[in-house]
Scaffold this motif. Sequence first.
Motif, mmCIF file in Angstrom:
data_model
loop_
_atom_site.group_PDB
_atom_site.id
_atom_site.type_symbol
_atom_site.label_atom_id
_atom_site.label_comp_id
_atom_site.label_asym_id
_atom_site.label_seq_id
_atom_site.Cartn_x
_atom_site.Cartn_y
_atom_site.Cartn_z
ATOM 1 N N SER A 145 -27.190 34.524 33.165
ATOM 2 C CA SER A 145 -26.050 34.124 33.986
ATOM 3 C C SER A 145 -26.324 34.403 35.469
ATOM 4 O O SER A 145 -25.990 33.580 36.337
ATOM 5 C CB SER A 145 -24.790 34.854 33.522
ATOM 6 N N ASP A 146 -26.942 35.554 35.760
ATOM 7 C CA ASP A 146 -27.340 35.855 37.152
ATOM 8 C C ASP A 146 -28.341 34.831 37.659
ATOM 9 O O ASP A 146 -28.286 34.409 38.825
ATOM 10 C CB ASP A 146 -27.950 37.249 37.244
ATOM 11 N N LEU A 147 -29.254 34.416 36.780
ATOM 12 C CA LEU A 147 -30.283 33.461 37.177
ATOM 13 C C LEU A 147 -29.678 32.088 37.487
ATOM 14 O O LEU A 147 -30.095 31.426 38.442
ATOM 15 C CB LEU A 147 -31.326 33.344 36.063
ATOM 16 N N ARG A 148 -28.705 31.676 36.703
ATOM 17 C CA ARG A 148 -28.056 30.383 36.960
ATOM 18 C C ARG A 148 -27.318 30.407 38.301
ATOM 19 O O ARG A 148 -27.352 29.426 39.062
ATOM 20 C CB ARG A 148 -27.094 30.048 35.817
ATOM 21 N N MET A 149 -26.650 31.514 38.591
ATOM 22 C CA MET A 149 -25.975 31.644 39.880
ATOM 23 C C MET A 149 -26.975 31.630 41.031
ATOM 24 O O MET A 149 -26.746 30.996 42.067
ATOM 25 C CB MET A 149 -25.159 32.941 39.912
ATOM 26 N N LEU A 150 -28.105 32.315 40.848
ATOM 27 C CA LEU A 150 -29.128 32.355 41.887
ATOM 28 C C LEU A 150 -29.707 30.972 42.134
ATOM 29 O O LEU A 150 -29.948 30.576 43.283
ATOM 30 C CB LEU A 150 -30.237 33.330 41.485
ATOM 31 N N LYS A 151 -29.928 30.234 41.067
ATOM 32 C CA LYS A 151 -30.478 28.882 41.205
ATOM 33 C C LYS A 151 -29.534 27.990 42.012
ATOM 34 O O LYS A 151 -29.963 27.225 42.891
ATOM 35 C CB LYS A 151 -30.722 28.289 39.825
ATOM 36 N N ASP A 152 -28.247 28.090 41.750
ATOM 37 C CA ASP A 152 -27.271 27.296 42.502
ATOM 38 C C ASP A 152 -27.251 27.700 43.975
ATOM 39 O O ASP A 152 -27.049 26.855 44.860
ATOM 40 C CB ASP A 152 -25.886 27.472 41.888
ATOM 41 N N LEU A 153 -27.467 28.992 44.251
ATOM 42 C CA LEU A 153 -27.407 29.472 45.632
ATOM 43 C C LEU A 153 -28.626 29.041 46.455
ATOM 44 O O LEU A 153 -28.495 28.719 47.639
ATOM 45 C CB LEU A 153 -27.298 31.005 45.649
ATOM 46 N N VAL A 154 -29.806 29.042 45.825
ATOM 47 C CA VAL A 154 -31.032 28.815 46.600
ATOM 48 C C VAL A 154 -31.581 27.402 46.473
ATOM 49 O O VAL A 154 -32.551 27.060 47.162
ATOM 50 C CB VAL A 154 -32.133 29.813 46.163
ATOM 51 N N ALA A 155 -30.978 26.557 45.641
ATOM 52 C CA ALA A 155 -31.526 25.209 45.433
ATOM 53 C C ALA A 155 -31.532 24.405 46.728
ATOM 54 O O ALA A 155 -32.550 23.789 47.092
ATOM 55 C CB ALA A 155 -30.726 24.488 44.345
ATOM 56 N N THR A 156 -30.430 24.416 47.445
ATOM 57 C CA THR A 156 -30.353 23.665 48.702
ATOM 58 C C THR A 156 -31.286 24.245 49.749
ATOM 59 O O THR A 156 -31.964 23.506 50.495
ATOM 60 C CB THR A 156 -28.906 23.679 49.239
ATOM 61 N N TYR A 157 -31.363 25.578 49.811
ATOM 62 C CA TYR A 157 -32.242 26.237 50.775
ATOM 63 C C TYR A 157 -33.702 25.895 50.488
ATOM 64 O O TYR A 157 -34.494 25.677 51.410
ATOM 65 C CB TYR A 157 -32.026 27.748 50.703
ATOM 66 N N ALA A 158 -34.079 25.849 49.204
ATOM 67 C CA ALA A 158 -35.454 25.515 48.843
ATOM 68 C C ALA A 158 -35.808 24.093 49.233
ATOM 69 O O ALA A 158 -36.953 23.807 49.598
ATOM 70 C CB ALA A 158 -35.661 25.722 47.347
#
Length: 302
Positions: free
Chosen positions: A106-119
């Motif tokens: 669940s932490d990983l899914r939240m992290l992916k949503d946070l950094v996807a645009t930045y990446a």
Amino acid sequence: MKLKTSRSWSSSFSPNVIATMAAPRTVININDVKRLRDEENAKVGEDSPTTKKPVGPKLEGKFPLSRWELAAFVGVFVMFSLGLFGVYWTMPAADFGKIRLPRSLSDLRMLKDLVATYADDHPAQFILGYCSIYIFMQTFMIPGTIFMSLLAGALFGVIRGLLLVVFNATAGASSCFFLSKLIGRPLVGWLWPEKLKFFQAEIAKRREKLLNYMLFLRITPTLPNLFINLASPIVDIPFHIFFLATAIGLIPASYITVRAGLALGDLKSVKDLYDFKTLMVLFLIGSVSILPTLLKKKRTYE
């Protein structure tokens, strides 16, 4: 005067006193007394509710690192931390306050949503930051690199994600190798004495085909990668063999993890990554790597 002396002598030996003196005396052994006292103290210590009982693996003796070794570890850690902070400082501005190292899916899914645009907006800076964190975690044995591998698959796809994970895992394992070469011998001997003896004996028997054996260990989950990273310099495995076995041997397991990152939303548990079928495939691939050693041993016996 003589009569008085005679009375005094006779009165001091009354019938009770004479009977006491005539009775057989029990000889007390001082060793028996000490033994009984030690048994009583041990019993009280076991029954005492305040007595602390050992939990988990028994670690005998004091902490193994000397002051110099501990200072060396702290120095390396501070140096890596400053480098990581420098990378973070040069990255484009973003809301890094919400970003945390993932400890669950669940932490990983939240992290992916946070950094996807930045990446997508800053790919080079993001990859630099990603690599720095991955290598830092791998060097200092911080758990959670499997989530970083899943994140690589979710953000970059199979091919780029696999290259990224293998590069970081190899670089981090190499850093851990040299850190263990500096201060790891007393620590590994303290934490895993029996496993270290087993590993040392196996390495001694396979010196001629050491690369094949190391590939087998990297591909299959026979020994934890953390233990291999720390114990390899202690049992005198040359770095070039360690490096090649790591870079090649981690490809199958990394491919499985990176590919699972593509379907991150469907993944229920990290344990699902390595089911029985997957483990059988890894052992089959690992058996191919160690096959030359087995064939040579068979020819020797013939």
